[in-house]
Design a protein around this motif. Structure first.
Motif, PDB file in Angstrom:
ATOM      1  N   ARG A  13       0.855  -1.520  -0.287  1.00 42.03           N
ATOM      2  CA  ARG A  13       0.223  -0.167  -0.105  1.00 42.03           C
ATOM      3  C   ARG A  13       0.804   1.488  -0.075  1.00 42.03           C
ATOM      4  NH1 ARG A  13      -6.046   1.527   0.730  1.00 42.03           N
ATOM      5  NH2 ARG A  13      -6.330  -0.368  -0.133  1.00 42.03           N
ATOM      6  N   TYR A  26      -6.325   3.352  -4.046  1.00 45.71           N
ATOM      7  CA  TYR A  26      -5.700   2.559  -3.943  1.00 45.71           C
ATOM      8  C   TYR A  26      -6.192   1.281  -4.451  1.00 45.71           C
ATOM      9  CZ  TYR A  26      -3.973   6.802  -1.526  1.00 45.71           C
ATOM     10  OH  TYR A  26      -2.538   8.480  -1.491  1.00 45.71           O
ATOM     11  N   SER A  27      -6.855   0.925  -3.168  1.00 48.57           N
ATOM     12  CA  SER A  27      -7.796  -0.601  -3.827  1.00 48.57           C
ATOM     13  C   SER A  27      -8.062  -1.105  -5.392  1.00 48.57           C
ATOM     14  CB  SER A  27      -9.292  -0.663  -2.840  1.00 48.57           C
ATOM     15  OG  SER A  27      -8.898  -0.181  -1.385  1.00 48.57           O
ATOM     16  N   GLU A  45      -4.466  -1.999  -6.071  1.00 50.25           N
ATOM     17  CA  GLU A  45      -4.606  -3.424  -5.828  1.00 50.25           C
ATOM     18  C   GLU A  45      -4.725  -4.464  -6.020  1.00 50.25           C
ATOM     19  OE1 GLU A  45      -2.758  -1.858  -1.500  1.00 50.25           O
ATOM     20  OE2 GLU A  45      -4.648  -2.382  -1.639  1.00 50.25           O
TER      21      GLU A  45
END
Ligand code: FES
Ligand code: FES
Length: 174
Positions: free
Chosen positions: A135, A156-157, A160
């Motif tokens: 992260r 950010y999610s 990922e």
């Protein structure tokens, strides 16, 4: 250099520039002061290149130039002579969204979407270099991009999620 464009009575110098944009060679006669962002939008019709601050601060105009991200508002079109430019328009494959684009959708990582192409291009560069970022690494990679209307958490999610999907894709191919 030739004298092509005119403004009022004053002739302005122009230069011929040839570059590759999303896999296609493009040649144009441009003023040396023409920014790459404006070149891509007006000469190539690539409206996924967004112009926000025009000062290198917001990252909306981020594109890849010879494999590395640049702020196209801080780059003159003539500086891209002979180089390869890739914009967000080139990420989808045969009409199928790139996993990063799908992940932004799935994770609700955009609202107005103005900043999105810049975020996606920065994230694209990150995942090319680091297929499994932490992260903190995602945050650092996107620290040059500004979004005004959604939460960074979802962005950010999304990165990922795309990293995980790309890892599965490459496992399936091997
Ligand atoms: S428009 Fe280029 S960084 Fe904001
Ligand atoms: S989604 Fe609106 S500025 Fe980022």
């Amino acid at each position: 250099m030739s004298t092509g464009t005119t403004e009022g009575d004053e002739a302005r110098p122009t230069e011929t520039v040839t570059l590759t944009v999303n896999g296609e060679e493009v040649t144009r006669e441009v003023e040396p002061r023409l920014k790459l962002s404006d070149f891509l939008r007006t000469e190539c019709g690539l409206r996924g290149v967004r112009v926000g601050c025009e000062h290198g601060v917001c990252g909306a105009c981020t594109v890849m130039m010879d494999g590395a991200t640049v702020k196209s508002c801080l780059t003159y079109a003539v500086q891209a002579e002979g180089l390869e430019i890739e914009t967000v328009e080139n990420l989808a494959d045969d009409g199928e969204l790139h996993p990063l684009q799908s992940a932004f959708h799935e994770e609700h990582a955009l609202q107005c979407g103005f900043c999105t192409s810049g975020f996606v291009m920065s994230a694209f560069e990150l995942l090319e270099e680091n297929s499994d970022p932490s992260r903190d690494e995602v945050k650092t990679a996107l620290s040059d991009n500004i979004c005004r209307c959604t939460g960074y958490h979802n962005i950010y999610s999304a990165v990922e999620r795309a990293a995980a999907e790309l890892a599965v894709d490459s496992e399936e191919r091997s």
